[in-house]
Design an enzyme around this catalytic site. Structure first.
Site, PDB file in Angstrom:
ATOM      1  N   ASP A 371       0.906  -1.264   0.092  1.00  0.00           N
ATOM      2  CA  ASP A 371      -0.104   0.113  -0.004  1.00  0.00           C
ATOM      3  C   ASP A 371       0.790   1.305  -0.138  1.00  0.00           C
ATOM      4  O   ASP A 371       2.181   1.232  -0.418  1.00  0.00           O
ATOM      5  CB  ASP A 371      -0.994   0.033   1.234  1.00  0.00           C
ATOM      6  CG  ASP A 371      -2.243   0.762   1.085  1.00  0.00           C
ATOM      7  OD1 ASP A 371      -2.488   1.959   1.125  1.00  0.00           O
ATOM      8  OD2 ASP A 371      -3.174   0.086   0.634  1.00  0.00           O
ATOM      9  N   ASP A 372       0.361   2.539   0.333  1.00  0.00           N
ATOM     10  CA  ASP A 372       0.992   3.764   0.446  1.00  0.00           C
ATOM     11  C   ASP A 372       2.298   3.595   1.172  1.00  0.00           C
ATOM     12  O   ASP A 372       2.672   2.968   2.029  1.00  0.00           O
ATOM     13  CB  ASP A 372       0.013   4.606   1.186  1.00  0.00           C
ATOM     14  CG  ASP A 372       0.154   6.089   0.941  1.00  0.00           C
ATOM     15  OD1 ASP A 372       1.402   6.581   0.247  1.00  0.00           O
ATOM     16  OD2 ASP A 372      -0.280   7.041   1.315  1.00  0.00           O
ATOM     17  N   TRP A 482      -6.309   1.591  -6.904  1.00  0.00           N
ATOM     18  CA  TRP A 482      -6.150   2.994  -7.120  1.00  0.00           C
ATOM     19  C   TRP A 482      -7.027   3.664  -6.373  1.00  0.00           C
ATOM     20  O   TRP A 482      -8.299   3.511  -6.121  1.00  0.00           O
ATOM     21  CB  TRP A 482      -6.970   2.752  -8.743  1.00  0.00           C
ATOM     22  CG  TRP A 482      -6.958   4.265  -9.226  1.00  0.00           C
ATOM     23  CD1 TRP A 482      -7.447   5.516  -8.733  1.00  0.00           C
ATOM     24  CD2 TRP A 482      -6.866   4.380 -10.819  1.00  0.00           C
ATOM     25  NE1 TRP A 482      -7.514   6.365  -9.701  1.00  0.00           N
ATOM     26  CE2 TRP A 482      -7.117   5.828 -10.734  1.00  0.00           C
ATOM     27  CE3 TRP A 482      -6.656   3.752 -11.888  1.00  0.00           C
ATOM     28  CZ2 TRP A 482      -6.982   6.408 -12.272  1.00  0.00           C
ATOM     29  CZ3 TRP A 482      -6.534   4.475 -13.267  1.00  0.00           C
ATOM     30  CH2 TRP A 482      -6.875   5.576 -13.351  1.00  0.00           C
ATOM     31  N   ASP A 483      -6.416   4.548  -5.640  1.00  0.00           N
ATOM     32  CA  ASP A 483      -6.983   5.296  -4.341  1.00  0.00           C
ATOM     33  C   ASP A 483      -7.387   6.710  -4.644  1.00  0.00           C
ATOM     34  O   ASP A 483      -6.760   7.376  -5.812  1.00  0.00           O
ATOM     35  CB  ASP A 483      -6.050   5.330  -3.224  1.00  0.00           C
ATOM     36  CG  ASP A 483      -7.031   5.389  -1.995  1.00  0.00           C
ATOM     37  OD1 ASP A 483      -8.005   5.586  -1.948  1.00  0.00           O
ATOM     38  OD2 ASP A 483      -6.495   5.092  -0.673  1.00  0.00           O
ATOM     39  N   MET A 484      -8.239   7.304  -4.145  1.00  0.00           N
ATOM     40  CA  MET A 484      -8.461   8.955  -4.354  1.00  0.00           C
ATOM     41  C   MET A 484      -9.044   9.445  -3.145  1.00  0.00           C
ATOM     42  O   MET A 484     -10.101   8.981  -2.650  1.00  0.00           O
ATOM     43  CB  MET A 484      -9.556   9.037  -5.565  1.00  0.00           C
ATOM     44  CG  MET A 484      -9.839  10.492  -6.031  1.00  0.00           C
ATOM     45  SD  MET A 484     -10.879  11.333  -4.879  1.00  0.00           S
ATOM     46  CE  MET A 484     -12.359  10.597  -5.201  1.00  0.00           C
ATOM     47  N   ASP A 553     -13.164   2.669   4.613  1.00  0.00           N
ATOM     48  CA  ASP A 553     -11.903   2.412   5.157  1.00  0.00           C
ATOM     49  C   ASP A 553     -12.077   1.608   6.628  1.00  0.00           C
ATOM     50  O   ASP A 553     -11.428   1.394   7.411  1.00  0.00           O
ATOM     51  CB  ASP A 553     -11.173   3.596   5.340  1.00  0.00           C
ATOM     52  CG  ASP A 553     -10.611   4.236   4.332  1.00  0.00           C
ATOM     53  OD1 ASP A 553     -10.416   3.226   3.313  1.00  0.00           O
ATOM     54  OD2 ASP A 553     -10.162   5.399   4.276  1.00  0.00           O
TER      55      ASP A 553
END
Length: 752
Positions: A371-372, A482-484, A553
């Protein structure tokens, strides 16, 4: 066997009947006004030569279009695609601003055509067919009486589902630019107002909560003006008869295949006519339509059910799972994954990641997701977005080297991106400060320390494709999250002139779709999962590109009951990202058992968000068992028919079940939030089974017939007058408890 005709047309009377044995949709050309008049939408009825008996027209006080005629008031005519101000004073489905400043249109019927199958909507996600026998499409051409504007209304009816899709295309055949101010995808006028409005609302960490209230005279709506479909509202609504339940009664569902600003609204007039419409939110929207240019609206999906809310949901599930989601992952069983986010956040290196992956492989996990935090110098959420190259201090062998090592462990490898955002301390921002959405000379708001890249600009999309492509091409990447993580504010594009600033929201979403399309075209084997701070863009538009979405989340098992229950109103179980996380839960601080967390997460894509290197031996064994159970039953879970049995919004218990298409097996989830002293006896009535089949019920060690289980139900109380009670004790005591039941037909397959 002769193929069913789906679209019937009375050429002389210009009546159109779309019907497939499950739903009928009937409208006509009103002979005096030449506009389209809605006659019927509901349960399938027999076709006949004329449906003129459905016309309702009386002399009422009103403004009438024609002198000497007292029945030409549009406000008293149920319409297909209404305008405003020429005798109809309800909210319109379209509005055009002409060069002299007026907004009067009169869209008259011009022609129609029918085609087999379903055309593609260029540049937009939409449902599709794989062969021409699956659907028929009717296109009605309307022409404005005062200009060269043409409007095409597209209707597709599917042969096997109670589904009709609609979209609209505007074409400027004139010599002057005109301005579109309202372009709804679908509008329907229903003859009464005896409905409840059901929709899905929420916020971050509590998305898709079900709300149901009676209609009242006036306007009710849900919408987004945030640049995304949003946490607050989903682009969906349903009109539900007050006595309708999950399995009984009429329901009309409306869903928009779109990921940007939307409006779904219901207006009840003073004669109790209900106007339902859905499409791009007209607030802050306008589109300059140049000569010879066209504008295509997103697709609206309309579902009719006479089998209650479950009937509506199952139609959406089947359509969206098999004819909206696409690509190699559409029908494949989804891998059990582990994501490192809640295990490490930004604090990791290659050795730590490999340690988690090694443990995961031993437990039966199939996909590791990084992840990030893997790029540039991303050690917190204030930096590095926009510079998509590896942080060599964390990953000395880069994504390529890490992905190869993950594959050597027998796992697939996934990677997190947030391509639509940028931080200011990056090469990308330093080189292109004008690439963010901003109003020159005015304050620019941030969200999570990040700014929104202007995806309405092709050069921005090109840059992000090149950066992502450089990472993907040289690595072994099987999955992309794909996150936003923020909404659009100060919506303004430096690249657009002043009279086109109302186009930015839509152009932005078209840019997002374009980047998805380009990546999928080059890397068709990659499984995409969409995410937007959880469920801020969990919508049908995203499902066209990413067959699964991170629903929230919030990974707390109790809160997930509501989130996943609401999500299931529209979206197939195979699309719901659902994971087991650590306790105390990171969002609400609640302690729940590994069983409870797993039993909720089963009903989705299933995965983990925790540091499995820190678990006890008992927890490790539990995870192994849960993974084994899910793998054994995931085809059933992801492709079977889903039924909601007990609502978390109505009591202390939640229940749902999934039944295989051949009704030979089923899995049931039952959940209790709080323990109660000296509880009453509890029964859970099932549904969807074959009444003639005999089922083995595990772990109750019972054999029951389908009719019995759908009438008497599962009986949870022990019978201590026999020894049977020693073999089975229902787990109903205490807070946050759950049970999973597996049923298999003794007529076909024995229980293992």
């Amino acid at each position: 066997m002769e193929k069913m005709q789906l679209i019937h047309i009375n050429e002389e009377a210009k009546e159109f009947h779309l019907s497939n044995g499950q739903v009928s949709y009937i409208f006509r050309v009103e002979p005096k006004i030449k506009q389209l008049e809605q006659l019927f939408f509901g349960k399938s009825i027999k076709h006949r030569e004329s449906f003129s008996y459905l016309v309702e027209r009386e002399n009422r006080p009103a403004n009438n279009l024609y002198e000497g005629d007292h029945t030409s008031a549009l406000e008293h005519i149920k319409q297909e695609y209404p305008g405003f101000g020429t005798t109809d004073f309800r909210y319109p489905a379209h509005q055009v601003k002409w060069p002299i400043g007026d907004r009067v249109t009169h869209l008259e019927y011009s022609s129609h055509k029918v085609m087999k199958g379903k055309p593609v909507l260029k540049g937009l996600p939409a449902t599709y067919t794989e062969n021409d026998t699956e659907a028929e499409t009717l296109t009605i051409t309307l022409k404005d009486a005062y200009s060269e504007l043409e409007v095409y209304l597209n209707y597709t009816i599917f042969a096997a589902l109670p589904v009709i899709t609609r979209s609209t295309c505007f074409v400027n055949q004139g010599s002057e630019t005109i301005e579109l101010e309202n372009v709804m995808s679908a509008s329907v006028d229903l003859p009464d107002a005896n409905y409840d409005l059901l929709h899905l609302n929420g916020a971050w960490a509590r998305e898709t909560h079900v709300e149901r209230k009676a209609l009242h005279t006036g306007l009710q709506s849900v919408s987004s003006a945030r640049g995304a479909s949003s946490h607050a509202h989903n682009p969906f609504m349903a009109l539900v008869r007050p006595d309708s339940t999950e399995t009984v009664g009429e329901v009309y569902g409306f869903s928009l295949v779109y990921s940007g600003n939307f409006s779904a609204q219901v207006e009840v007039d003073t004669y109790h006519v209900t106007r339902a419409m859905i499409g791009i939110n007209p607030f802050r929207f306008n589109w300059q339509l140049d000569p010879n240019a066209s504008f295509q609206t997103p697709e609206a999906v309309m579902v009719y059910s006479d089998k209650g809310l479950n009937g509506m949901s199952q139609a959406f599930h089947e359509l969206y799972r098999t004819r909206l989601a696409r690509g190699v992952w559409r029908d494949k069983e989804r891998p059990v994954l582990i994501n490192n986010w809640e295990a490490t956040y930004f604090d990791f290196n290659e050795n730590k990641i490999l340690g988690i992956a090694e443990n995961a492989a031993e437990l039966g996990v199939e996909l590791f997701v990084l992840d990030d935090g893997w790029f540039n110098k991303r050690n917190d959420d204030s930096t590095s977005l926009g510079d998509w190259f590896e942080d060599e201090s964390k990953l000395p062998n880069g994504i390529k080297g890490l992905s190869e090592k993950i594959h050597q462990l027998g796992l697939k490898f996934g990677l997190w991106f947030e391509p639509e955002m940028v931080n200011k301390d990056t090469n990308l921002y330093e080189q292109h400060p004008d690439w963010i959405i901003q109003v020159p000379g005015k304050n620019v708001s941030h969200g999570r320390n990040q700014f929104v890249l202007d995806f309405s600009r092709p050069e921005v999309v090109d840059n992000l494709f090149q950066q992502m492509d450089a990472i993907i091409e040289g690595s072994q990447i099987d999955y992309i999250k794909w996150d936003m993580n923020r909404y659009i504010s100060e919506a303004f594009s430096i690249s657009l002139p002043a009279d086109r600033q109302g186009e930015i929201y839509h152009r932005y979403i078209l840019g997002v779709y374009d980047l998805y399309e380009r990546l999928i075209a080059k890397y068709p084997e990659i499984l995409f999962e969409s995410c937007a701070g959880g469920g801020a863009r969990n919508d049908p538009g995203m499902l066209y590109y990413a067959p699964q979405a991170w629903a929230s989340d919030d990974t707390d098992a109790v809160e997930r009951l509501k989130i996943q229950y609401g999500t299931s109103m529209v979206y197939p179980i195979s699309s719901i990202g659902s994971h087991v996380s650590a306790v105390p839960n990171h969002q609400v601080g609640r302690m729940t058992s590994m069983d409870m967390r797993s039993h909720v997460a089963y009903f989705g894509t299933f995965g983990y968000e925790l540091d499995i290197t820190m678990l006890s031996h008992e927890e490790t064994e539990s995870i192994q068992q849960h993974i084994q159970f899910f793998k054994k039953h995931r085809k059933l879970i992801q492709q079977g028919d889903f039924y909601r049995l007990k609502s978390p919004f109505e009591g202390n218990h939640t229940a749902w079940m999934i039944v295989s298409r051949d009704q030979t097996e089923a899995v049931v989830g039952f959940y209790q939030v709080l323990g109660t002293p000296n509880p009453a006896y509890e029964r859970l009535v099932l549904t969807g089974l074959d009444p003639q089949k005999r089922y083995a019920v595990h772990p109750m060690q019972q054999e029951r017939y389908g009719d019995d289980l759908m009438a008497a139900g599962l009986i949870f109380a022990d019978d201590v007058t026999t020894d049977r009670g020693k073999d089975w004790t229902f787990n109903r005591h205490g807070d946050f408890t759950s049970n999973i039941f597996y049923l298999t037909s003794k007529n076909d397959v024995e229980v293992n």
